[in-house]
Design an enzyme around this catalytic site. Structure first.
Site, mmCIF file in Angstrom:
data_model
loop_
_atom_site.group_PDB
_atom_site.id
_atom_site.type_symbol
_atom_site.label_atom_id
_atom_site.label_comp_id
_atom_site.label_asym_id
_atom_site.label_seq_id
_atom_site.Cartn_x
_atom_site.Cartn_y
_atom_site.Cartn_z
ATOM 1 N N ASP A 46 0.782 -1.230 -0.044
ATOM 2 C CA ASP A 46 0.106 0.011 0.083
ATOM 3 C C ASP A 46 0.747 1.131 0.118
ATOM 4 O O ASP A 46 2.005 1.271 0.432
ATOM 5 C CB ASP A 46 -0.916 -0.013 1.336
ATOM 6 C CG ASP A 46 -2.017 -1.161 1.152
ATOM 7 O OD1 ASP A 46 -2.381 -1.634 0.078
ATOM 8 O OD2 ASP A 46 -2.233 -1.459 2.461
ATOM 9 N N TYR A 74 6.902 -8.158 8.882
ATOM 10 C CA TYR A 74 6.527 -6.637 8.961
ATOM 11 C C TYR A 74 6.720 -6.203 10.475
ATOM 12 O O TYR A 74 6.706 -7.089 11.558
ATOM 13 C CB TYR A 74 5.041 -6.441 8.865
ATOM 14 C CG TYR A 74 4.593 -6.917 7.344
ATOM 15 C CD1 TYR A 74 4.361 -6.016 6.363
ATOM 16 C CD2 TYR A 74 4.278 -8.081 7.380
ATOM 17 C CE1 TYR A 74 4.008 -6.428 4.920
ATOM 18 C CE2 TYR A 74 3.744 -8.759 6.018
ATOM 19 C CZ TYR A 74 3.864 -7.677 4.789
ATOM 20 O OH TYR A 74 3.282 -8.067 3.856
ATOM 21 N N ASP A 88 -6.390 1.830 7.854
ATOM 22 C CA ASP A 88 -5.281 2.556 8.054
ATOM 23 C C ASP A 88 -5.298 3.866 8.349
ATOM 24 O O ASP A 88 -6.477 4.227 8.360
ATOM 25 C CB ASP A 88 -4.107 2.092 6.806
ATOM 26 C CG ASP A 88 -4.677 2.683 5.453
ATOM 27 O OD1 ASP A 88 -5.636 3.722 5.465
ATOM 28 O OD2 ASP A 88 -4.470 2.106 4.436
ATOM 29 N N ARG A 186 -3.364 -4.842 8.047
ATOM 30 C CA ARG A 186 -4.254 -3.745 8.438
ATOM 31 C C ARG A 186 -5.665 -4.681 8.948
ATOM 32 O O ARG A 186 -6.180 -4.010 10.049
ATOM 33 C CB ARG A 186 -4.947 -3.252 6.929
ATOM 34 C CG ARG A 186 -3.904 -2.020 6.437
ATOM 35 C CD ARG A 186 -4.549 -1.655 5.381
ATOM 36 N NE ARG A 186 -4.731 -2.456 4.105
ATOM 37 C CZ ARG A 186 -5.399 -2.280 3.099
ATOM 38 N NH1 ARG A 186 -6.451 -1.307 3.048
ATOM 39 N NH2 ARG A 186 -5.345 -2.912 2.119
#
Length: 315
Positions: A46, A74, A88, A186
């Protein structure tokens, strides 16, 4: 129609995507930096996210569909107090919730994150690139449609608390995740917020590894040159997770013309790997990937052939 010229660069490259641009923007910038039109990527990030992206250049774009990169890592910052339409920080706030003292507790955070380990069903965010009847989910959501995506099976291998920060009435958890392909961080943030009796969204996300490709292997976009691309070319066999067989000069000619070669000879000395166990073999010659062979009887039949060769084998 004019015949496409052979690519001068044929390699896989790891790029450190910055925040604020799309994955498509990364591809466009790599094209300009290398003067090569045939560029693609594996594993979308993203605009809000940064970190590891695998990019294919020239003939290596043909490998991207095979680059599964089953596990990804991550570092995420999860802000508590509200949910958003996109899960987000870029989305409109859809729900507010009071942040309890529990959310401020490292002991509580570690215990809750532990509950998210293992295989589970996850509902992807409506604002995602998943196709619904041929249309991207995010396009439907932006058009005002109510998008309900089916849950998919994912796995969380690790979920560790790094820190808890508080400021301006917002509590933020910094967490490190190791997850399976197809996991939406997310959605994890959204579900963690709900499990905490609160609401949450991602406010910062960085991919630190994708398969065997780590952030230390990446080039920054502004540092990409032809010379640096050669220096930092990824080993395509390692990225694909395939055993490597070094071809003889004669075999290289056979492979170039799509001819089969001996399966037993190709896998000889592969540390116990049996020819019947191999799903595919990376066939290399002089440091370049020349083909991918698949077992077929007593031979390796050519599945993909790269006449120019993809560099990086052994790097």
């Amino acid at each position: 129609m004019a015949k496409r010229k052979p690519s001068e660069l044929n390699l896989l490259l790891a790029v450190d995507k910055p925040v604020g641009i799309t994955s498509h923007d990364v591809v466009a910038q790599v094209r300009r930096a290398l003067g090569e039109r045939r560029v693609g990527h594996a594993g979308t990030l993203d605009p809000l996210a940064s970190g590891v992206m695998v990019v294919g250049v020239g003939q290596a774009t043909r490998l991207l569909g095979r680059v599964t990169l089953d596990r990804k890592c991550y570092v995420a910052r999860i802000a508590f107090g509200c949910e958003t339409a996109t899960d987000d920080a870029e989305g409109e706030v859809t729900r507010m919730a009071e942040v309890s003292d529990d959310v401020r507790s490292p002991m509580f955070a570690r215990s809750l994150l532990k509950d998210f380990l293992g295989e589970q069903e996850q509902v992807p965010p409506a604002y995602s690139a998943i196709s619904v009847d041929g249309v991207r989910s995010y396009k439907r959501a932006r058009a005002g449609e109510d998008v309900e995506l089916p849950a998919r099976t994912i796995e969380v291998f690790a979920a560790d608390l790094v820190a808890i920060d508080e400021g301006d009435g917002t509590v933020v958890w910094t967490c490190a995740f190791d997850v399976s392909k197809g996991t939406y961080i997310r959605s994890l943030a959204r579900d963690i917020g709900r499990a905490a009796g609160c609401a949450a969204h991602i406010c910062d996300l960085r991919r630190t590894s994708s398969g065997c490709v780590s952030s230390g292997m990446c080039l920054r976009i502004e540092d990409i040159t032809v010379e640096r691309a050669h220096e930092k070319a990824l080993n395509p066999a390692a990225v694909l997770g395939l055993p490597v067989s070094e071809l003889t000069e004669q075999e290289a000619e056979f492979v170039k013309n799509g001819r089969s070669i001996s399966r037993d000879r190709a896998l000889k000395g592969q540390d116990g790997l049996q020819a019947s166990d191999a799903e595919g073999v990376a066939l290399a010659y002089r440091g370049e990937l020349r083909a991918i062979g698949l077992p077929h009887g007593g031979s390796l039949a050519m599945d993909l052939v790269f006449p120019q060769g993809i560099e990086g084998v052994g790097q």
